[in-house]
Design an enzyme around this catalytic site. Structure first.
Site, PDB file in Angstrom:
ATOM      1  N   LYS A  74       7.171  -4.026  -3.987  1.00 32.96           N
ATOM      2  CA  LYS A  74       8.650  -3.758  -4.292  1.00 32.96           C
ATOM      3  C   LYS A  74       8.613  -4.171  -2.362  1.00 32.96           C
ATOM      4  O   LYS A  74       9.573  -4.158  -2.198  1.00 32.96           O
ATOM      5  CB  LYS A  74       8.002  -2.024  -4.496  1.00 32.96           C
TER       6      LYS A  74
ATOM      7  N   ARG B 158       4.863   0.449  -6.034  1.00 30.95           N
ATOM      8  CA  ARG B 158       5.374  -0.550  -4.769  1.00 30.95           C
ATOM      9  C   ARG B 158       3.977  -2.144  -5.265  1.00 30.95           C
ATOM     10  O   ARG B 158       4.284  -2.516  -4.227  1.00 30.95           O
ATOM     11  CB  ARG B 158       4.526   0.255  -3.805  1.00 30.95           C
TER      12      ARG B 158
ATOM     13  N   GLU C 250       9.797 -13.862 -11.246  1.00 32.34           N
ATOM     14  CA  GLU C 250       9.155 -13.166 -10.820  1.00 32.34           C
ATOM     15  C   GLU C 250       8.666 -11.970 -12.062  1.00 32.34           C
ATOM     16  O   GLU C 250       7.128 -11.192 -11.705  1.00 32.34           O
ATOM     17  CB  GLU C 250       9.452 -12.330 -10.040  1.00 32.34           C
TER      18      GLU C 250
ATOM     19  N   CYS D 136       1.102  -1.504  -0.164  1.00 31.94           N
ATOM     20  CA  CYS D 136       0.300  -0.077  -0.275  1.00 31.94           C
ATOM     21  C   CYS D 136       0.672   1.144   0.201  1.00 31.94           C
ATOM     22  O   CYS D 136       1.563   1.080   0.295  1.00 31.94           O
ATOM     23  CB  CYS D 136      -1.137   0.269   1.351  1.00 31.94           C
TER      24      CYS D 136
ATOM     25  N   ASN E  88      -1.327   1.455   6.150  1.00 30.28           N
ATOM     26  CA  ASN E  88      -0.784   0.337   5.837  1.00 30.28           C
ATOM     27  C   ASN E  88       0.128  -0.258   7.381  1.00 30.28           C
ATOM     28  O   ASN E  88      -0.224   0.203   7.938  1.00 30.28           O
ATOM     29  CB  ASN E  88      -0.266   1.786   5.423  1.00 30.28           C
ATOM     30  N   GLY E  89      -0.675  -1.453   6.326  1.00 33.45           N
ATOM     31  CA  GLY E  89      -0.620  -2.496   7.579  1.00 33.45           C
ATOM     32  C   GLY E  89      -1.773  -3.632   7.912  1.00 33.45           C
ATOM     33  O   GLY E  89      -2.278  -3.050   6.869  1.00 33.45           O
TER      34      GLY E  89
ATOM     35  N   TRP F  78      -3.209  -2.732  -1.629  1.00 32.75           N
ATOM     36  CA  TRP F  78      -2.586  -3.693  -2.033  1.00 32.75           C
ATOM     37  C   TRP F  78      -3.296  -4.845  -1.241  1.00 32.75           C
ATOM     38  O   TRP F  78      -2.736  -5.220   0.209  1.00 32.75           O
ATOM     39  CB  TRP F  78      -1.028  -4.026  -1.752  1.00 32.75           C
TER      40      TRP F  78
ATOM     41  N   LYS G 161      14.551 -14.235 -10.613  1.00 33.76           N
ATOM     42  CA  LYS G 161      14.192 -13.024 -11.251  1.00 33.76           C
ATOM     43  C   LYS G 161      13.302 -13.020 -12.495  1.00 33.76           C
ATOM     44  O   LYS G 161      12.637 -13.177 -12.886  1.00 33.76           O
ATOM     45  CB  LYS G 161      15.439 -12.009 -11.898  1.00 33.76           C
TER      46      LYS G 161
ATOM     47  N   GLU H 157      19.584 -16.442  -7.693  1.00 36.30           N
ATOM     48  CA  GLU H 157      18.229 -15.216  -8.467  1.00 36.30           C
ATOM     49  C   GLU H 157      18.205 -15.177  -9.262  1.00 36.30           C
ATOM     50  O   GLU H 157      17.454 -14.535 -10.155  1.00 36.30           O
ATOM     51  CB  GLU H 157      19.681 -14.264  -7.906  1.00 36.30           C
TER      52      GLU H 157
ATOM     53  N   HIS I  27      20.468 -35.603  -7.038  1.00 35.23           N
ATOM     54  CA  HIS I  27      19.135 -35.627  -6.123  1.00 35.23           C
ATOM     55  C   HIS I  27      18.326 -35.194  -6.632  1.00 35.23           C
ATOM     56  O   HIS I  27      17.409 -35.358  -5.561  1.00 35.23           O
ATOM     57  CB  HIS I  27      20.368 -35.532  -5.102  1.00 35.23           C
TER      58      HIS I  27
HETATM   59  C1  F6R Z   1      12.942  -9.643  -5.701  1.00 27.63           C
HETATM   60  C2  F6R Z   1      12.545  -8.898  -4.695  1.00 27.63           C
HETATM   61  C3  F6R Z   1      12.026  -9.244  -3.072  1.00 27.63           C
HETATM   62  C4  F6R Z   1      12.537  -8.513  -2.490  1.00 27.63           C
HETATM   63  C5  F6R Z   1      12.579  -8.554  -0.643  1.00 27.63           C
HETATM   64  C6  F6R Z   1      12.798  -8.500   0.528  1.00 27.63           C
HETATM   65  O1  F6R Z   1      13.141  -9.343  -7.003  1.00 27.63           O
HETATM   66  O2  F6R Z   1      13.052  -7.703  -4.950  1.00 27.63           O
HETATM   67  O3  F6R Z   1      12.158 -10.449  -3.444  1.00 27.63           O
HETATM   68  O4  F6R Z   1      13.879  -8.422  -2.087  1.00 27.63           O
HETATM   69  O5  F6R Z   1      10.720  -8.808  -1.050  1.00 27.63           O
HETATM   70  O6  F6R Z   1      13.028  -6.852   0.230  1.00 27.63           O
HETATM   71  P1  F6R Z   1      13.861  -6.253   1.292  1.00 27.63           P
HETATM   72  O7  F6R Z   1      15.246  -6.018   0.709  1.00 27.63           O
HETATM   73  O8  F6R Z   1      13.542  -4.467   0.735  1.00 27.63           O
HETATM   74  O9  F6R Z   1      14.134  -6.466   2.258  1.00 27.63           O
END
Ligand code: F6R
Length: 625
Positions: A620, A28, A505, A2, A108-109, A82, A502, A498, A521
């Protein structure tokens, strides 16, 4: 997650300022949006809200404008939701109001005791219109204001009382019809105030920036960055009151808190796309600059030293992090072990249940946003057990930075794309320096000069990859594959994880990362001629030899192989494609290899027409556990 933007003092620009602010918080992730405005003399707060993207809210506002019913006012707040409690819908969108429409709230929250409060309020005759936890707040304030001890003319005491009844995490802004003041408070959820030039002047003696007399509240600085660079970060339990005279911040007992007005060190243009199709691509290309900023003033090649502004001498390290940051943490842990410091890595959401003994451990939270609820909670758990904590973060003023004993800033600049790219490279680089600084303390910095020159070369090498990468052609060849595997060993294992994260997602394609040795395995059963396997192999040492063995295993099952390599081994002989990186020691090769995989993920997602900067269901900054 949010987003909140609210302002007082923007006059006729109030609505535009709010909608513009929402567009800046768009990154976000959200599924509905709304605004609420009021002006002196109003008896209700005017609210417009819509399920869906900001465009739907804009259309509703345009229609209202054409019909002469557009909300107007000089005090306003807006929100992108959100969904957590109740699906996306017009009714569940914020702002929420009380029965009379006099009190409006954005939040938010999560209010954990909302069901109890809702039952009490419904029993007292309040009618709810949404399924959200948030709606209890305006009704609670309405209920209190109806009592004899509170006064509509000054709603602050009732609002403060309402805040004390909320359990959970929240950043809340409250508007009351006809009152030219906004009230706000926070608990475990970020809220930042944008101070007008006049407020900044009284705090710092300087004068700058447009829009004198306007004050803002937001969940994140980009929402108001174009109007002011002066910010005040609210702490848990603090209560802000903003009006046309500026702001007052008080603690939970009502005592005035003298806050420092800080200056944001990035420009509004940094949150634009600068001609790139997507923020993600722009941010991938910004990596050379981000890494230079990360390294600046910290690496003294002549003196053979790393100098970081953190005071740590850890006997052991525990990393806590989520998602991409967890992959950076895995990489960091590997480097600490190399430096002779025992290091473990925990998914933040599992840390509390793992209950590892903290004893003399330094607990490092890796979090680009500094606001991830799971990571904050793990850091708090560690602190409550006596650990010293360090936040490795991109966000000065974030909760993690403020709550931890030490903060190591990665200096990436704002990252708007939901998929983390430049912040991952900067996290790797910052953790690399942190591990080197500890190795140096312990007299174990054997290859220090080599490590420092590798760091020095890193931005230029990333630039060379960006200039020459053939990732787009690889993406084109494999865009239709049903599934993708990524493998690596040592520092390249987190890179494999990673690379897969990437890709999945942003492209919505199935992708998995594995430690190379694990393939046989179990996962090997899934490998067919339709499973491209991306193998990260650098150098020509034993790890490279072993991963090449794993490459041969998949090759003999007809899987196409893409080697990400510096060409020092003969992996290219077994690969269908090679994505080249410059020769570098493993610790910086892991940064370089990841850049190639970022580009593959980007191009696959782009060819599939995915909404790259805002992948479905993702946000985000994940501020709920
Ligand atoms: C993926 C991504 C997420 C964040 C995760 C933690 O591209 O960005 O997996 O890495 O939500 O976020 P932070 O780093 O803000 O704690």
């Amino acid at each position: 997650m949010c987003g909140i933007i609210a302002c007082v003092g923007c006059g006729d620009d109030t609505l535009d300022t709010l909608v513009h602010g929402l567009s800046k918080l768009d990154y976000r992730g959200y599924d509905s949006a709304g605004v609420a405005l009021t002006a002196p003399g109003d008896e209700t707060v005017a609210v417009v809200k819509r399920e869906g993207k900001l465009e739907r809210l804009r259309e509703a506002l345009d229609q209202a404008d054409a019909a002469g019913t557009a909300p107007s006012g000089t005090v306003g707040m807006a929100h992108t939701r959100w969904s957590t409690h109740g699906p996306p819908s017009d009714a569940n969108a914020h702002p929420h109001t009380d029965c009379s429409g006099e009190v409006a709230v954005v939040h938010n929250g999560i209010i954990e005791n909302y069901q109890t409060l809702r039952d009490e309020l419904e029993a007292a005759g309040h009618e709810f219109r949404s399924e959200t936890d948030t709606e209890v707040i305006p009704h609670l304030i309405e209920d209190l204001l109806a009592g004899p001890e509170y006064d509509h003319a000054d709603p602050e005491p009732a609002i403060r009382e309402a805040m004390t009844r909320l359990e959970g995490s929240f950043a809340v802004v409250v508007s009351v019809a006809g009152v030219e003041t906004l009230f706000a408070s926070r608990q475990d959820n970020p809220l930042v105030l944008g101070a007008s030039p006049r407020d900044a002047e009284s705090a710092s003696g300087e004068r700058s920036e447009p829009r004198a007399g306007a004050t803002y509240l937001a969940s994140d600085v980009p929402a108001f960055r174009e109007f002011t660079d002066r910010v005040v970060y609210l702490e848990n339990g603090e209560f802000a009151r903003i009006d046309t005279d500026g702001f007052t911040i008080t603690d939970s007992d009502g005592g005035v808190v003298e806050k420092t007005v800080e200056t944001v060190d990035w420009d509004p243009e940094d949150t634009g796309k600068s001609g790139y199709d997507h923020f993600m691509l722009k941010e991938i290309y910004e990596q050379p600059r981000a890494l230079r900023q990360c390294l600046q003033g910290r690496v003294d090649e002549m003196g053979g030293r790393v100098t970081l502004d953190v005071d740590i001498e850890p006997e052991r390290v525990q990393f806590v992090a989520c998602g991409t940051s967890y992959h950076a943490a895995l990489y960091g842990a590997e480097l600490f072990r190399e430096a002779g410091v025992p290091a473990q890595c925990f998914l933040a959401s599992e840390y509390a249940t793992s209950t590892p003994p903290v004893d003399d451990a330094l607990v490092v939270g890796v979090t680009q946003s500094g606001e991830t609820a799971d990571t904050l909670s793990a850091l708090r758990e560690a602190r409550s057990r006596g650990a010293r904590t360090l936040a490795c973060t991109n966000t000065v003023g974030s909760t993690a930075a403020r709550e931890c004993d030490e903060a190591l800033f990665i200096r990436s600049g704002p990252e708007i794309g939901v998929a983390a790219t430049k912040t991952f490279a900067s996290q790797q680089t910052a953790l690399n320096m942190l591990a080197l600084s500890v190795a140096q303390q312990r007299g174990r910095a054997g290859t220090m000069r080599e490590s420092l020159s590798a760091l020095r070369d890193l931005p230029g090498e990333v630039q060379a990859i960006l200039d020459e990468s053939s990732a787009e052609a690889v993406a084109e060849e494999f865009v239709d594959a049903p599934s993708y595997f990524f493998i690596g060993r040592g520092v390249h294992y987190p890179v494999a994880l990673e690379g897969a994260l990437k890709l999945k997602e942003i492209s919505y394609k199935h992708a998995e990362g594995f430690a190379s040795g694990e393939l046989k395995h179990g996962p090997l059963a899934l490998v067919t001629g339709e499973t491209p396997v991306f193998a990260v192999v650098t150098g020509d040492g034993p790890l490279a030899t072993k991963t090449i063995g794993n490459v041969k295993e998949v090759e003999s099952r007809d899987a196409p192989v893409v080697a990400v390599t510096d060409g020092r081994s003969d992996v290219g002989r077994y690969a269908d494609h090679v994505l080249e990186i410059p020769e570098a020691p493993p610790r910086t090769a892991a940064v370089l290899a990841n850049v190639q995989l970022q580009l593959v993920a980007y191009h696959v997602a782009d060819m599939l027409g995915r909404p790259i900067d805002k992948p479905r269901n993702l946000a985000k900054s994940v501020t709920v556990e």
